[in-house]
Enzyme design. Structure first.
Site, PDB file in Angstrom:
ATOM      1  N   SER A  30      -8.248  -6.318  -8.020  1.00  0.00           N
ATOM      2  CA  SER A  30      -7.826  -6.952  -6.795  1.00  0.00           C
ATOM      3  C   SER A  30      -9.142  -6.701  -5.193  1.00  0.00           C
ATOM      4  O   SER A  30      -9.737  -5.975  -5.492  1.00  0.00           O
ATOM      5  CB  SER A  30      -6.627  -5.322  -6.834  1.00  0.00           C
ATOM      6  N   ASN A  60      -6.877  -4.712  -3.009  1.00  0.00           N
ATOM      7  CA  ASN A  60      -6.061  -3.900  -2.362  1.00  0.00           C
ATOM      8  C   ASN A  60      -7.009  -2.795  -1.921  1.00  0.00           C
ATOM      9  O   ASN A  60      -7.060  -1.869  -3.409  1.00  0.00           O
ATOM     10  CB  ASN A  60      -5.080  -4.036  -2.620  1.00  0.00           C
ATOM     11  N   ASP A  78       0.031  -5.420 -12.852  1.00  0.00           N
ATOM     12  CA  ASP A  78       1.479  -5.900 -12.195  1.00  0.00           C
ATOM     13  C   ASP A  78       2.588  -5.557 -12.047  1.00  0.00           C
ATOM     14  O   ASP A  78       3.114  -4.329 -12.967  1.00  0.00           O
ATOM     15  CB  ASP A  78       1.293  -7.054 -13.396  1.00  0.00           C
ATOM     16  N   PHE A 137       5.404  -1.262   1.601  1.00  0.00           N
ATOM     17  CA  PHE A 137       6.114  -2.757   2.093  1.00  0.00           C
ATOM     18  C   PHE A 137       7.028  -3.455   0.893  1.00  0.00           C
ATOM     19  O   PHE A 137       7.549  -2.257   0.192  1.00  0.00           O
ATOM     20  CB  PHE A 137       4.632  -3.055   1.627  1.00  0.00           C
ATOM     21  N   GLY A 138       6.879  -4.317   1.034  1.00  0.00           N
ATOM     22  CA  GLY A 138       8.232  -4.709  -0.498  1.00  0.00           C
ATOM     23  C   GLY A 138       9.559  -4.365  -0.112  1.00  0.00           C
ATOM     24  O   GLY A 138      10.263  -4.583   0.622  1.00  0.00           O
ATOM     25  N   TYR A 139       9.793  -3.444  -1.202  1.00  0.00           N
ATOM     26  CA  TYR A 139      10.679  -3.436  -1.897  1.00  0.00           C
ATOM     27  C   TYR A 139      11.279  -1.840  -1.063  1.00  0.00           C
ATOM     28  O   TYR A 139      12.731  -1.300  -0.821  1.00  0.00           O
ATOM     29  CB  TYR A 139      12.111  -3.512  -2.749  1.00  0.00           C
ATOM     30  N   LYS A 176       4.371   9.581  -1.702  1.00  0.00           N
ATOM     31  CA  LYS A 176       4.302   8.005  -2.269  1.00  0.00           C
ATOM     32  C   LYS A 176       3.399   7.934  -3.998  1.00  0.00           C
ATOM     33  O   LYS A 176       3.605   7.489  -5.011  1.00  0.00           O
ATOM     34  CB  LYS A 176       4.319   7.166  -1.535  1.00  0.00           C
ATOM     35  N   HIS A 187       5.161   4.318  -9.528  1.00  0.00           N
ATOM     36  CA  HIS A 187       5.669   4.219 -10.794  1.00  0.00           C
ATOM     37  C   HIS A 187       3.474   3.111 -11.422  1.00  0.00           C
ATOM     38  O   HIS A 187       2.719   3.762 -12.295  1.00  0.00           O
ATOM     39  CB  HIS A 187       5.867   2.667 -10.713  1.00  0.00           C
TER      40      HIS A 187
END
Length: 204
Positions: free
Chosen positions: A7, A9, A72, A155-157, A181, A186
């Site tokens: 990644s 990121n 993932d 971001f995302g959900y 966070k 997770h």
């Protein structure tokens, strides 16, 4: 030891670096994809998070000769039998359209009562060595699906996710600071399970 993260990121890299530092793991240089010779990235066509994480980690180890770690992740909604799951980033058809993905999911869940809105962010991290050694770890962040987006962080959900840890406060994951966070996430839980494997590899 160079440890390739499949990644670019920066948040993922810094999270892994922090986890390793907190565990006192030394001799590991966390390396992003853009720091190695470019190679064809695999198509993420697995049926599970583990399938896709292993696809990416195997490709990184094979193409660079480095120990590679990949993840993932996505949102699993109990009422939807674990979907969006591996399709989380492209739930509405395109890839990475957060607003469209959120709107579609809210529409699908509009008439589902509060006691059936359980969901979890799931991350599977895979570590693969050039010799073919493989390790897989899963982390889950349990919560519930809100009825409208709340918060501007993340971001995302994230704006739709009410963590189980935050029910009393009523804060979505998009209202948490990055530090809060990371402590609950997770991905952090999955990465933490691979710390001792990384420590042992670095000591070889």
């Amino acid at each position: 030891m160079q440890l390739l993260v499949a990644s670019n990121n920066a948040k993922k890299l810094s999270e892994l670096e922090r986890i390793l530092a907190d565990a006192g793991v030394e001799g590991v240089e966390v390396t992003p994809l853009n720091a190695v010779r470019a190679y064809p990235e695999p198509v993420e066509d697995g049926r599970t998070f583990a399938d896709n994480a292993l696809l990416k980690a195997r490709a990184g180890a094979r193409e660079t000769g480095l120990v590679c770690i990949a993840d993932d992740s996505g949102l699993a909604v109990e009422e939807l039998n674990g979907m969006p799951g591996v399709l989380s980033a492209r739930w509405s058809g395109g890839h990475g359209d957060d607003a469209a993905n959120n709107a579609l999911l809210l529409g699908q869940m509009a008439h589902v009562p509060d006691d059936r809105r359980s969901c979890a962010f799931v991350s599977v991290c895979a570590l693969v060595t050039p010799s073919g050694e493989e390790h897989v770890a899963e982390g889950r962040w349990e919560g519930a699906l809100l009825r409208e987006p709340v918060g501007d962080n993340g971001f995302g959900y994230d704006p739709l996710f009410l963590p189980a840890d935050e029910v009393a406060a009523g804060r979505s994951s998009a209202q948490l600071s990055p530090e809060e966070k990371n402590a609950l996430s997770h991905r952090g839980k999955a990465l933490a399970q691979l710390v001792e494997v990384i420590r042992e590899l670095a000591a070889r």
